[in-house]
Design a protein around this motif. Structure first.
Motif, PDB file in Angstrom:
ATOM      1  N   LYS A 141       7.401   5.420   4.873  1.00  0.00           N
ATOM      2  CA  LYS A 141       7.698   6.299   3.742  1.00  0.00           C
ATOM      3  C   LYS A 141       9.200   6.564   3.601  1.00  0.00           C
ATOM      4  CE  LYS A 141       6.858  11.137   2.383  1.00  0.00           C
ATOM      5  NZ  LYS A 141       7.973  11.784   3.111  1.00  0.00           N
ATOM      6  N   HIS A 142       9.873   6.833   4.709  1.00  0.00           N
ATOM      7  CA  HIS A 142      11.302   7.149   4.660  1.00  0.00           C
ATOM      8  C   HIS A 142      12.129   5.940   4.214  1.00  0.00           C
ATOM      9  CE1 HIS A 142      10.235  10.903   6.528  1.00  0.00           C
ATOM     10  NE2 HIS A 142       9.710  10.269   7.566  1.00  0.00           N
ATOM     11  N   ILE A 182       3.392   0.318   2.196  1.00  0.00           N
ATOM     12  CA  ILE A 182       4.095   1.507   2.675  1.00  0.00           C
ATOM     13  C   ILE A 182       3.184   2.214   3.669  1.00  0.00           C
ATOM     14  CG2 ILE A 182       5.186   3.694   2.062  1.00  0.00           C
ATOM     15  CD1 ILE A 182       5.669   2.596  -0.726  1.00  0.00           C
ATOM     16  N   THR A 183       3.549   2.159   4.948  1.00  0.00           N
ATOM     17  CA  THR A 183       2.712   2.770   5.982  1.00  0.00           C
ATOM     18  C   THR A 183       2.949   4.270   6.025  1.00  0.00           C
ATOM     19  OG1 THR A 183       4.392   2.263   7.653  1.00  0.00           O
ATOM     20  CG2 THR A 183       2.620   0.676   7.364  1.00  0.00           C
ATOM     21  N   LEU A 184       1.876   5.027   6.250  1.00  0.00           N
ATOM     22  CA  LEU A 184       1.922   6.492   6.172  1.00  0.00           C
ATOM     23  C   LEU A 184       1.418   7.153   7.442  1.00  0.00           C
ATOM     24  CD1 LEU A 184       0.393   6.706   2.563  1.00  0.00           C
ATOM     25  CD2 LEU A 184       2.825   6.827   3.168  1.00  0.00           C
ATOM     26  N   GLU A 238      -0.814   8.486  10.217  1.00  0.00           N
ATOM     27  CA  GLU A 238      -2.243   8.812  10.312  1.00  0.00           C
ATOM     28  C   GLU A 238      -2.925   8.872   8.942  1.00  0.00           C
ATOM     29  OE1 GLU A 238      -1.689  13.682  10.534  1.00  0.00           O
ATOM     30  OE2 GLU A 238      -2.217  12.538  12.340  1.00  0.00           O
ATOM     31  N   LYS A 239      -2.132   8.845   7.850  1.00  0.00           N
ATOM     32  CA  LYS A 239      -2.708   8.861   6.505  1.00  0.00           C
ATOM     33  C   LYS A 239      -3.011   7.452   5.979  1.00  0.00           C
ATOM     34  CE  LYS A 239      -0.561  13.233   5.157  1.00  0.00           C
ATOM     35  NZ  LYS A 239       0.351  13.923   4.197  1.00  0.00           N
ATOM     36  N   GLY A 240      -2.697   6.435   6.771  1.00  0.00           N
ATOM     37  CA  GLY A 240      -3.049   5.087   6.372  1.00  0.00           C
ATOM     38  C   GLY A 240      -1.903   4.315   5.746  1.00  0.00           C
ATOM     39  N   VAL A 241      -2.212   3.517   4.743  1.00  0.00           N
ATOM     40  CA  VAL A 241      -1.206   2.683   4.094  1.00  0.00           C
ATOM     41  C   VAL A 241      -1.449   2.664   2.588  1.00  0.00           C
ATOM     42  CG1 VAL A 241      -2.605   0.596   4.505  1.00  0.00           C
ATOM     43  CG2 VAL A 241      -0.165   0.370   3.987  1.00  0.00           C
ATOM     44  N   TYR A 242      -0.369   2.746   1.841  1.00  0.00           N
ATOM     45  CA  TYR A 242      -0.419   2.607   0.378  1.00  0.00           C
ATOM     46  C   TYR A 242       0.207   1.260   0.067  1.00  0.00           C
ATOM     47  CZ  TYR A 242      -0.048   3.859  -4.579  1.00  0.00           C
ATOM     48  OH  TYR A 242      -0.183   3.890  -5.950  1.00  0.00           O
ATOM     49  N   TYR A 243      -0.433   0.486  -0.792  1.00  0.00           N
ATOM     50  CA  TYR A 243       0.041  -0.877  -1.025  1.00  0.00           C
ATOM     51  C   TYR A 243      -0.175  -1.296  -2.472  1.00  0.00           C
ATOM     52  CZ  TYR A 243      -4.976  -1.758  -0.249  1.00  0.00           C
ATOM     53  OH  TYR A 243      -6.341  -1.729  -0.325  1.00  0.00           O
ATOM     54  N   GLY A 244       0.537  -2.335  -2.871  1.00  0.00           N
ATOM     55  CA  GLY A 244       0.417  -2.781  -4.248  1.00  0.00           C
ATOM     56  C   GLY A 244       0.829  -4.225  -4.435  1.00  0.00           C
ATOM     57  N   GLU A 245       0.297  -4.794  -5.513  1.00  0.00           N
ATOM     58  CA  GLU A 245       0.580  -6.177  -5.899  1.00  0.00           C
ATOM     59  C   GLU A 245       0.417  -6.258  -7.414  1.00  0.00           C
ATOM     60  OE1 GLU A 245      -0.847 -10.545  -4.390  1.00  0.00           O
ATOM     61  OE2 GLU A 245      -2.418  -9.048  -4.697  1.00  0.00           O
TER      62      GLU A 245
END
Length: 363
Positions: free
Chosen positions: A241-242, A275-277, A279-286
């Motif tokens: 995230k940072h 984008i790794t978060l 313990e909240k997991g990962v947000y990703y896109g394509e």
């Protein structure tokens, strides 16, 4: 294979475009003799006809840092400016090397191009990398230098509290050195880069291997400055995230901020963003598609190598043309496996172990 055939095959591996005349001059034999040996190598299946196309499996080339990791684990809450009880572990590290070991344990032919020295730590690095199946043949070895070292102090939760890194030796990897490895990199199915490399080296890679999938791990905010204005040259990026906030100049406070950040990177030219978060997991896109994959809560032993394991999963998915949802799940399971072990790279890393975790998550 005869001794002479081995010599010729090695020359062809180093330069697939080498002529029979050049081979003859290097080995002090006639051109006709070279032709006979090459015919035998073709018959034996080591090379394929004209152009000396090598009969070998697909491989990944990782270009980045390899170092010794010193981890201090506290037994109680850390007290600044004081001696804290705990235990210390020394193991191999470096983002590029860690990704390479994870890939090797996943059964992928992996070549690591890094820089190391001639001290005992460097010898340990090379020996142990060879033992786990990492090919370091094409790395830069500087006998008068010491291996790079990473020192981290972990808190009671297993997360890094503070760290220091001495990786100046990596700066000795110049564009000229990387150019000397052109054929090795060019024949890779996937190229992985970490930002311990100099800006000049990263630019050389982006400019000369545009037809390849080049994946980026930015390592840290400080080091990621080197790629901020050239981020669009990478096929896939994995960042926290940072790092995402810094590289996009977008504040991430909620799902809307995550979407804006991913859209920014896609607009720059990146194909896939993770984008790794924590313990909240990962947000990703394509493209226009984005999603979140939430990780289950687990007891963390050591968080240091989780990002590297996740990145190895991303590389694996790109190598075998997996869909982005499948890559997110596979990479998350790889990261969970890393979190469960004191070593930076879990020695139990394997396809079977990852699949088992994926099954547990789905239950």
């Amino acid at each position: 294979m005869t001794g002479r055939e081995k010599e010729i095959l090695e020359l062809i591996k180093r330069n697939p475009l080498i002529s029979q005349k050049e081979i003859g001059e290097k080995l002090n034999i006639t051109r006709s003799s070279v032709g006979v040996h090459i015919t035998n190598l073709i018959k034996k299946g080591y090379i394929k006809g004209r152009g000396y196309v090598m009969n070998k499996s697909d491989y990944v080339t990782v270009i980045g840092a390899a170092n010794i990791d010193i981890h201090g684990f506290t037994e109680e809450k850390l007290i600044e400016r004081d001696s804290n009880p705990g235990h210390i572990k020394i193991c191999l590290g470096g983002v590029g090397r860690n990704i390479s070991e994870n890939l090797a344990r996943l059964g992928i032919d992996t070549k690591l191009i890094s820089a190391t020295g001639g001290d005992m730590n460097s010898k340990r690095l090379i020996d142990e990398c060879n033992q786990v199946g990492i090919d370091m043949e094409h790395s830069l070895i500087l006998p008068d230098q010491n291996a790079s070292i990473y020192l981290a102090i972990m808190d009671v939760k297993g997360d890094m509290s503070i760290a220091l890194s001495d990786m100046s030796i990596v700066d000795r990897m110049t564009p000229e050195f990387i150019k000397s490895k052109y054929h090795i990199i060019k024949n890779s199915e996937v190229i992985v880069v970490d930002t311990c490399l100099s800006r000049q080296v990263i630019e050389f890679i982006l400019n000369n291997f545009k037809d390849k999938k080049i994946l980026l791990d930015p390592v840290s905010i400080r080091k990621s400055r080197r790629v901020k204005d050239i981020i669009g040259g990478f096929h896939t990026i994995k960042l926290n995230k940072h790092e995402a906030e810094f590289l996009s100049d977008i504040k991430i406070e909620d799902a809307r901020g995550l979407k804006k950040a991913v859209d920014y990177f896609i607009d720059q030219g990146v194909k896939r963003v993770f984008i790794t978060l924590g313990e909240k997991g990962v947000y990703y896109g394509e493209g226009d598609y984005t999603n979140t994959y939430k990780a289950p809560k687990i007891s963390v032993v050591n968080a240091t190598g989780a990002g590297d394991a996740f990145m190895a999963g991303v590389v694996y998915g790109n190598l075998y043309d997996k869909g982005i949802d499948e890559i997110a799940k596979f990479s998350t399971a790889a990261a969970i496996l890393a979190l469960k072990h004191h070593e930076t790279v879990n020695p139990n890393m394997s396809i079977e172990s990852i699949n088992k975790i994926m099954e547990e998550i789905e239950c």
